[in-house]
Every structure is written in C-alpha cells, then in structure tokens.
Design an enzyme around this catalytic site. Structure first.
Site, PDB file in Angstrom:
ATOM      1  N   TYR A  64      -0.016   3.524   4.856  1.00  0.00           N
ATOM      2  CA  TYR A  64      -0.199   4.433   3.633  1.00  0.00           C
ATOM      3  C   TYR A  64      -0.393   3.471   2.517  1.00  0.00           C
ATOM      4  O   TYR A  64      -0.743   4.194   1.253  1.00  0.00           O
ATOM      5  CB  TYR A  64       1.121   5.486   3.385  1.00  0.00           C
ATOM      6  CG  TYR A  64       1.226   6.799   4.026  1.00  0.00           C
ATOM      7  CD1 TYR A  64       0.148   7.073   4.860  1.00  0.00           C
ATOM      8  CD2 TYR A  64       2.350   7.657   3.843  1.00  0.00           C
ATOM      9  CE1 TYR A  64       0.382   8.437   5.605  1.00  0.00           C
ATOM     10  CE2 TYR A  64       2.487   8.767   4.582  1.00  0.00           C
ATOM     11  CZ  TYR A  64       1.315   9.079   5.378  1.00  0.00           C
ATOM     12  OH  TYR A  64       1.357  10.422   5.972  1.00  0.00           O
ATOM     13  N   GLY A  65      -0.030   2.284   2.502  1.00  0.00           N
ATOM     14  CA  GLY A  65      -0.005   1.697   1.335  1.00  0.00           C
ATOM     15  C   GLY A  65      -1.176   1.430   0.415  1.00  0.00           C
ATOM     16  O   GLY A  65      -1.305   1.088  -0.471  1.00  0.00           O
ATOM     17  N   ASP A  86       7.657   9.301   8.454  1.00  0.00           N
ATOM     18  CA  ASP A  86       7.294   8.098   7.805  1.00  0.00           C
ATOM     19  C   ASP A  86       5.868   8.041   8.435  1.00  0.00           C
ATOM     20  O   ASP A  86       5.220   8.854   9.149  1.00  0.00           O
ATOM     21  CB  ASP A  86       8.027   6.857   8.273  1.00  0.00           C
ATOM     22  CG  ASP A  86       7.537   5.518   7.787  1.00  0.00           C
ATOM     23  OD1 ASP A  86       7.077   5.420   6.653  1.00  0.00           O
ATOM     24  OD2 ASP A  86       7.620   4.776   8.439  1.00  0.00           O
ATOM     25  N   SER A  87       4.970   7.002   7.861  1.00  0.00           N
ATOM     26  CA  SER A  87       3.481   6.795   8.403  1.00  0.00           C
ATOM     27  C   SER A  87       3.566   6.049   9.673  1.00  0.00           C
ATOM     28  O   SER A  87       2.744   5.873  10.124  1.00  0.00           O
ATOM     29  CB  SER A  87       3.073   5.922   7.307  1.00  0.00           C
ATOM     30  OG  SER A  87       3.729   4.724   6.946  1.00  0.00           O
ATOM     31  N   CYS A  96      10.342  -0.664   1.519  1.00  0.00           N
ATOM     32  CA  CYS A  96       9.298  -0.117   2.308  1.00  0.00           C
ATOM     33  C   CYS A  96      10.117   0.029   3.512  1.00  0.00           C
ATOM     34  O   CYS A  96      10.784  -0.820   3.740  1.00  0.00           O
ATOM     35  CB  CYS A  96       8.116  -0.830   2.578  1.00  0.00           C
ATOM     36  SG  CYS A  96       7.027  -0.548   4.185  1.00  0.00           S
ATOM     37  N   THR A  97      10.280   0.904   4.256  1.00  0.00           N
ATOM     38  CA  THR A  97      11.079   1.318   5.448  1.00  0.00           C
ATOM     39  C   THR A  97      10.902   0.304   6.675  1.00  0.00           C
ATOM     40  O   THR A  97      11.601   0.366   7.617  1.00  0.00           O
ATOM     41  CB  THR A  97      11.253   2.530   5.802  1.00  0.00           C
ATOM     42  OG1 THR A  97      10.023   3.262   5.808  1.00  0.00           O
ATOM     43  CG2 THR A  97      12.167   3.708   4.651  1.00  0.00           C
ATOM     44  N   HIS A  98       9.556  -0.070   6.927  1.00  0.00           N
ATOM     45  CA  HIS A  98       9.221  -1.140   7.719  1.00  0.00           C
ATOM     46  C   HIS A  98       9.780  -2.477   7.588  1.00  0.00           C
ATOM     47  O   HIS A  98      10.007  -3.264   8.625  1.00  0.00           O
ATOM     48  CB  HIS A  98       7.723  -1.324   7.813  1.00  0.00           C
ATOM     49  CG  HIS A  98       6.904  -0.248   8.244  1.00  0.00           C
ATOM     50  ND1 HIS A  98       6.675   1.028   7.717  1.00  0.00           N
ATOM     51  CD2 HIS A  98       6.374  -0.281   9.570  1.00  0.00           C
ATOM     52  CE1 HIS A  98       6.071   1.727   8.669  1.00  0.00           C
ATOM     53  NE2 HIS A  98       5.673   0.963   9.665  1.00  0.00           N
ATOM     54  N   CYS A 122       9.845   7.230   3.743  1.00  0.00           N
ATOM     55  CA  CYS A 122       8.936   6.392   3.352  1.00  0.00           C
ATOM     56  C   CYS A 122       8.705   6.262   1.798  1.00  0.00           C
ATOM     57  O   CYS A 122       8.361   7.387   1.176  1.00  0.00           O
ATOM     58  CB  CYS A 122       7.736   6.992   4.052  1.00  0.00           C
ATOM     59  SG  CYS A 122       6.027   6.358   3.428  1.00  0.00           S
ATOM     60  N   ASN A 123       8.801   5.093   1.403  1.00  0.00           N
ATOM     61  CA  ASN A 123       8.755   5.004  -0.086  1.00  0.00           C
ATOM     62  C   ASN A 123       7.525   5.306  -0.691  1.00  0.00           C
ATOM     63  O   ASN A 123       7.254   5.995  -1.737  1.00  0.00           O
ATOM     64  CB  ASN A 123       9.142   3.621  -0.607  1.00  0.00           C
ATOM     65  CG  ASN A 123      10.253   3.158  -0.312  1.00  0.00           C
ATOM     66  OD1 ASN A 123      11.254   3.066  -1.132  1.00  0.00           O
ATOM     67  ND2 ASN A 123      10.662   2.616   1.086  1.00  0.00           N
ATOM     68  N   THR A 124       6.379   5.026   0.126  1.00  0.00           N
ATOM     69  CA  THR A 124       5.089   5.314  -0.453  1.00  0.00           C
ATOM     70  C   THR A 124       4.699   6.655  -0.449  1.00  0.00           C
ATOM     71  O   THR A 124       3.994   6.897  -1.271  1.00  0.00           O
ATOM     72  CB  THR A 124       3.970   4.462   0.540  1.00  0.00           C
ATOM     73  OG1 THR A 124       4.459   3.171   1.041  1.00  0.00           O
ATOM     74  CG2 THR A 124       2.544   4.344   0.196  1.00  0.00           C
TER      75      THR A 124
HETATM   76  N1  DGL Z   1       7.137   2.783   5.758  1.00  0.00           N
HETATM   77  C1  DGL Z   1       6.496   2.956   4.362  1.00  0.00           C
HETATM   78  C2  DGL Z   1       7.369   2.911   3.083  1.00  0.00           C
HETATM   79  O1  DGL Z   1       8.419   2.712   3.069  1.00  0.00           O
HETATM   80  C3  DGL Z   1       5.020   2.275   4.209  1.00  0.00           C
HETATM   81  C4  DGL Z   1       4.376   1.756   5.307  1.00  0.00           C
HETATM   82  C5  DGL Z   1       2.592   2.023   5.280  1.00  0.00           C
HETATM   83  O2  DGL Z   1       1.991   1.384   4.260  1.00  0.00           O
HETATM   84  O3  DGL Z   1       2.447   3.052   5.534  1.00  0.00           O
HETATM   85  O4  DGL Z   1       6.762   2.616   2.064  1.00  0.00           O
END
Ligand code: DGL
Length: 272
Positions: free
Chosen positions: A48-49, A16-17, A195-197, A80-82
């Site tokens: 990453y967003g 992930d990021s 988003c996994t966060h 990480c979706n992004t």
């Molecule tokens: N955790 C990341 C996701 O699932 C994104 C967080 C980020 O913006 O880096 O998209």
C-alpha cells in the site's frame, strides 16, 4: 442483560495489506481470548505504501463494503498505518454502525517517553506523506525533533524475511540509518515502528542499529483499545479454533500459508 453465548459472538476482523497485521492479531488474541478472529490481507494491492491516495482510498472503501456484509464482524481492527491514516475517517463515515479500531503512528507515546527529545518515525512512504501524521506531530510532539523516514522497501523485506529469505544487512541498514540523528550532542533515542510489518524485523534492526534505541511497537496498545470497545464475555471457551484468513489475491504463497497455519489460521477464499 443476557449473557451472549460463544456461538453467538461475532468475530473481530483484523485487516492489513499483507502479513503485517499478524503482529497485532497476536496481541489481540491474548487480550480477547473469548473472541474469534478473521484476518484479511489485501495482498492483491500490496504494498500500500506506494499507492496514490485517491485510488487507494477507493479500493479500501469498496473492499470494506464487501467484507462487512460478508463477515458481519463485531468490530474491525485496521492493523495498517498506511490504510488507516488515509481512510480511517472515511470508513467511519461510510459505515457508522461499525466499530473501527485504528492504527496510527505512535507519535504521542514516543514524545512522552523520549529523554533526548529526538524521535524518529519509520513508516511507509504513504504514511509519511499523510496530513494525519503531520497533525499528530503538531498536536503531540511539537516540543520534539521528529524525523519522518518513509521506506520504499522495508514492508517487502519483512514479507521476504518471513518467507525465510535472507536479507542483506547493508540493504536493511540503508533503510533504517536515516532514523539515527545526532544533533548538538543529542541522539535519537526512540524509533516508532509505524508500519505493522516492521516488528517482524525488530531483531534485525536491533542488531544493525548504529546505537541502541527503543523501538516502539504499538501492537499491544491497539489490542487494548480494541478490548475497550469489544465487551468482555465471561465463561467462554477459547474460540480460536474458528479463526481463518482471507487473502484478496486468492493465491498466497506456500510460505505464507505455512505462516498462517502456524498462527492457527485456516485459509479461506473469498468467493466471487
Ligand atoms: N502494514 C502496513 C502499515 O502498517 C503497510 C505495508 C504496505 O506498504 O502495504 O502501514
């Protein structure tokens, strides 16, 4: 077929990021207890967003070229979706011998479960913009009203919350409020945490929500998908004593280190 011994088992790399992928790691460990895990956070690139697509894709591909040689994992979970909605297909094309388990907005299960037909997707601005996300809606949710909400701040807020900082309720509410749509007597009844966060903030979201909804966290489904790809090895001990984390900044803060310790992850530096 000979049984693989634990010391011969290759690890699973979870990426992930930042710390968001820990929500997926938790589920993956439950379902793959015989495997060891390496957690990689590209925190030097976080968040990453807000990245433009081309440089982010290049960054992810060159990072993986290094990670796969260095750690030789059995499989990779891109938690990480992004990252995955942008670079998943390129990663598979560039490294055809590696199994990549992806994370994409859970639009299909949300469309299957909604009763009102009103679904919202809470994600980073990057994920909301992706062609991949639009395709998911067109393929699986064309009969639903789908509201895409790209949050500039929530991933950072989730990291701050995990560091023990206080979050301002009004600021969080401002991020999630656009997800709540009321239209012709129908209301949003399911919100995809894309988003996994965000699952780290699920309790805050529930408390602040204008009305109760289902918050869909795909972590368990991702772990089950990884289990389908990684063969189960019987008669092995619990392997997590060997788990470690790598942060690309090489200097995660004290509270992140404490969080990793709590998750049973030793911090290792990627030697340059
Ligand atoms: N955790 C990341 C996701 O699932 C994104 C967080 C980020 O913006 O880096 O998209």
């Amino acid at each position: 077929m000979e049984t693989q011994r634990r010391h011969e088992l290759k690890p699973i790399l979870v990426f992930d990021s930042g710390i968001g992928g820990l929500t997926v790691l938790r589920e993956a460990r439950l379902i793959m207890p015989e495997r060891s895990f390496i957690y990689v956070a590209d925190d030097a690139g976080f968040p990453y967003g807000g990245w433009a697509e081309a440089p982010l894709k290049d960054r992810i591909l060159s990072l993986f070229a290094e990670l796969l040689v260095r750690y030789e994992p059995e499989a990779v979970i891109v938690a990480c979706n992004t990252a995955f909605t942008l670079a998943g297909a390129d990663l598979r094309a560039a490294f055809p011998h590696m199994h990549f388990v992806g994370t994409v907005p859970a639009i299909k299960p949300a469309a299957e479960r909604t009763r009102s037909g009103m679904v919202s997707v809470l994600a980073t601005p990057g994920t909301v913009k992706r062609a991949y996300t639009r395709d998911l809606i067109q393929s699986f949710a064309s009969q639903c009203h789908v509201r895409l909400v790209g949050s500039e701040n929530l991933a950072r807020m989730a990291e701050a919350y995990i560091r023990g900082e206080n979050l301002d309720d009004a600021a969080v509410l401002a991020e999630i409020e656009p997800c709540f749509v009321e239209q012709e007597g129908r209301r949003t009844d399911i919100i995809v945490l894309a988003c996994t966060h965000y699952p780290f903030l699920a309790n805050v979201f529930r408390r602040l929500a204008p009305w109760p909804v289902d918050w869909l966290d795909p972590a368990e489904a991702i772990a089950r998908q990884a289990r389908r790809i990684v063969p189960l090895v019987e008669n092995e001990d619990w392997a997590h004593g060997h788990d470690f984390a790598v942060f690309t900044s090489k200097r995660p803060g004290f509270s992140t280190i404490r969080l990793l310790q709590g998750a049973g992850l030793r911090l290792e530096t990627m030697a340059s």
